[in-house]
Scaffold this motif. Sequence first.
Motif, PDB file in Angstrom:
ATOM      1  N   PRO A 142      -2.703   7.723   4.999  1.00 31.36           N
ATOM      2  CA  PRO A 142      -2.223   6.340   5.168  1.00 31.36           C
ATOM      3  C   PRO A 142      -1.281   6.237   6.364  1.00 31.36           C
ATOM      4  N   SER A 181       8.171   2.962  -1.771  1.00 27.86           N
ATOM      5  CA  SER A 181       7.124   1.937  -1.731  1.00 27.86           C
ATOM      6  C   SER A 181       7.623   0.690  -1.026  1.00 27.86           C
ATOM      7  N   TYR A 182       6.689  -0.136  -0.629  1.00 32.70           N
ATOM      8  CA  TYR A 182       7.052  -1.389   0.033  1.00 32.70           C
ATOM      9  C   TYR A 182       7.891  -2.268  -0.902  1.00 32.70           C
ATOM     10  N   LEU A 236       9.553   9.331   0.029  1.00 36.77           N
ATOM     11  CA  LEU A 236       8.968   8.132   0.610  1.00 36.77           C
ATOM     12  C   LEU A 236       9.164   7.008  -0.405  1.00 36.77           C
ATOM     13  N   LEU A 255       5.282  10.446   7.304  1.00 40.94           N
ATOM     14  CA  LEU A 255       4.854  11.059   6.058  1.00 40.94           C
ATOM     15  C   LEU A 255       5.450  12.458   5.928  1.00 40.94           C
ATOM     16  N   LEU A 278      -1.221  13.595   0.744  1.00 35.77           N
ATOM     17  CA  LEU A 278      -1.058  12.492   1.687  1.00 35.77           C
ATOM     18  C   LEU A 278      -1.962  12.674   2.901  1.00 35.77           C
ATOM     19  N   PHE A 338      -0.490   0.480  -0.226  1.00 36.56           N
ATOM     20  CA  PHE A 338      -0.531   1.877  -0.664  1.00 36.56           C
ATOM     21  C   PHE A 338       0.024   1.949  -2.086  1.00 36.56           C
ATOM     22  N   PRO A 345       2.305   4.829   7.429  1.00 32.74           N
ATOM     23  CA  PRO A 345       3.525   4.247   6.857  1.00 32.74           C
ATOM     24  C   PRO A 345       3.946   3.003   7.632  1.00 32.74           C
ATOM     25  N   MET A 387       6.224   3.000   2.794  1.00 30.34           N
ATOM     26  CA  MET A 387       4.778   2.832   2.771  1.00 30.34           C
ATOM     27  C   MET A 387       4.398   1.352   2.859  1.00 30.34           C
ATOM     28  N   ARG A 388       3.166   1.093   3.245  1.00 35.72           N
ATOM     29  CA  ARG A 388       2.689  -0.277   3.391  1.00 35.72           C
ATOM     30  C   ARG A 388       2.405  -0.896   2.009  1.00 35.72           C
ATOM     31  N   TRP A 439       7.908   8.687  -3.798  1.00 38.16           N
ATOM     32  CA  TRP A 439       7.080   9.888  -3.726  1.00 38.16           C
ATOM     33  C   TRP A 439       7.949  11.044  -3.232  1.00 38.16           C
TER      34      TRP A 439
END
Length: 887
Positions: A209, A233-234, A231, A216, A204, A269, A211, A265-266, A279
């Motif tokens: 990236p 995902s969006y 983490l 992160l 990472l 990503f 977030p 995350m955005r 993740w």
Amino acid sequence: MKREPLWRRYLRFFGPDVRADVDEEIQLHFELRVQDYVRDGRSPDAARARVQAEFGDINRARQECRSIGEGRLREHRRARLLDGLKRDLGFGVRRALRSPGFSLTAILTLALGLGATAAIFSVVHGVLLRPLPFPDPDRLVRLYEIAPTGDVQNPVSSGNYLDWRQRSTGFEVLGAHYWPYEVSLTGAGDPARVVLNDLTPEALRALNPRPLLGRLFTADDGLDPSARFVLVSYGFWRDRLGGDSSAIGQTVTVDEIAYEILGVMRPDFDFPSSLVDLWRPVSEAGLNPDNRRSHNLGVIARLKPGTTVEPAQAEMTTIAKALQTEYPEFMKGWGVNVVKIHSDLVAPVRPLLLVLLSGVGLVLVIACSNVANLLLARAVGREREISVRGALGASRLRLVRQLLVEGAILAVAAGLLGVFLAQAMLAGLIRLAPSDIPLLDEVRLDRTVLGFALLLTAASTLVFALAPALRLAGTDLQAALRADRSGALAHARLRGALVVFEVALSMVLLVGAGLLVRSFTRLQAVDLGFAPDGMLAVSLSPSAARYPDAAAQTGFYQRLLERLDAVPGVAGATSTSATPADPYSTTFSFAIQGRESPNPSGRFDPVPMEAVMPGYFSRLGIPLRRGRTFDSRDRADAPPVAVINETLARVLWPGTDPIGQRIAFRTDAPWLEIVGVVGDTRMLGADRPPAPILYLPFSQKTWAWLRWQTVLIRADAGLNPVDLLPAIRAAAAEVDPQLVLPRVSTVNQLYAESAARRRFATLLLGGFAAAALALGLIGVYGVLSTAVAQRSQELAIRVALGAGRSRVIALILRQALSLTLAGVAIGLLAAAGATRLLGSLLFGVSPLDPVTFGAVGAILLLVSAGAALIPAWRAARVDPIGAMRGG
């Protein structure tokens, strides 16, 4: 009274068209003014000083006079140009409205070409050209191991990865990740299957990236086994957690273990795949530094500022050679490959997208040629008009400008319509495109694509409007006014050349589409080595918490298969660790008892391995060639056995019987006896040759980590296997109520998805070829129709002198076939070079396949003859008396 400065008076005096010598005029009036002051009683020096003060610096006055005068001249010329363009624009619009049929045909032809080209370019730009959504994406690289077999994209062993981190100096940060896999999600909401990816915090850090929420991973997050973090995902946050901004700190339960959410995350990503939902951090302390045989890590890195791929590759090559010396048993022949991550990501689809962009570009050029042919046809009737304009004083440049403006009006209208068509076409392309095209969700009509469409519109204007404009502007006045046919013949020759050009380009597209169609047809007819019809595939990975060892996993699959066999309509169920049509496989190297290996490790090169349940071969229809397959004797406590396929038998035991041979995966592992040889299958994909495969009974595997299986369920003859899904889900729930079945597909669907890129290319290039063929035929028809109209008197004389209708028809057909033959000949040469771009998309067909080339040429000749029949029939029915009177 104060006098006005002299240079101001000059500015008022000089008009935009005055070409007087400003320097002389200023100097003359300067001297006259000095004499006036001397006559008033001043000394010459005082008079000169006074005039100097009035004038200021004479050089400045000179420059101001000159620049302002020239500025007025430029303004005058600009005003005249704008006024002329307005008149040209008004005249062009009125002319377009007076010929609505012609204008609509030209606009629609161009709009389709521009829209399709802009849509394909949107995909090319979004996938191949747009940088990845990370800071300094050009510094992101991926590292692979180069296997002795020549594979330059081999995953990395944990021992090598740790050595790379310690010894390399060209990277700012180096991280690793495992491959994504499915897990069970329970707790809040309905149970589901989600995709999890394990990666080191350094991975990472390399991507860097930002977030959307939270933070992160840090280097400490994976150290404590009791502290579990993820983490999300969006998409997971939006759909599963309702887009709750307070999701940070909440927990999700994965395989019956609770994990705290550290960050969201955005949307952009999607590393290492757009399918990943969660993740999880992996500490490098948990990686085995002695493992150099299991290659299961992906490695990414960020180059240091100012460092490029070349010195990084040189450094890693040096490190690889050192590791070969230090660990010859494992590393002999192994290297390192450093590639930019964006190039690596799009490499599989680059040939496909470039082929499609080239194809649609040819369609646009053909469309422009067709519109140019339309304009040339109309130009024949405008020769007198243009000649009269020239006689009245219009310059050649003025005439060319008028005609270009008329073409630009059509092009702008086509461009505006093309943008709307591009938006609709792009939406259709994204729906049709295979799901494995990376970055496809980022494709859109942005400013870059709109700018590209604007350039295309300008370029197309030049392509289709310039040639007719220059041709008309060069019309001979006297010849046109006395109706000399030399100009018309020159137009006919130019239009014929354009038709030859269109046919040649159509030939290239048709050959490419024909090769893809033949390739796809052969791919569909490939013998897979087993019977896929009527079979469902369900990939499962039971919870490691509930099924921690091989015995528990074997028991679970045995119960599941027994229950599935009892479902009405199920002809039989079995399972394997491989997924049909999946090009990725689990490979193992092994030693052969009594035989010396060419490798320092004592083992032969790795081959794909499948751990299968009983009944696998019979229920898939894989034939037994010799020996036996697995049965109830092959329990966990029984002597270990293996089955191989024919390809592996030919590779390792050519000309001998492998039955009774013994192999082992490790020196301290028990020997496995080969008890059978079965037929080859194309389990890795229909487009891949049969690979050597080693089969093991799932009950005798010794690795607890290998707990996944693809369950294959065959329906009774005549039943649609999809109709069995409710009963299959109910049966699975009886075996394990917490088991979540992922998306269920038929085996045929899996093979169809593996060929999706070829299907996509075949469909689009076939559409482009059909459009090109239609445009080419329109061009042939238009040229012949105009030729018949221009030659009406000649044809009338022929008929009057006794020429029969068949002879007149043959005359027109001969003209059509001569144009087509010339285009086919040129197209054959062009296609011979262009089709080499299709190499990676073809299967079982050569890029120079003579059958395809010959068939396409014959089709073009036949279709061209068909397009010529109407003009030929019209020529044969010409009235001799009426045609000669009309002349």
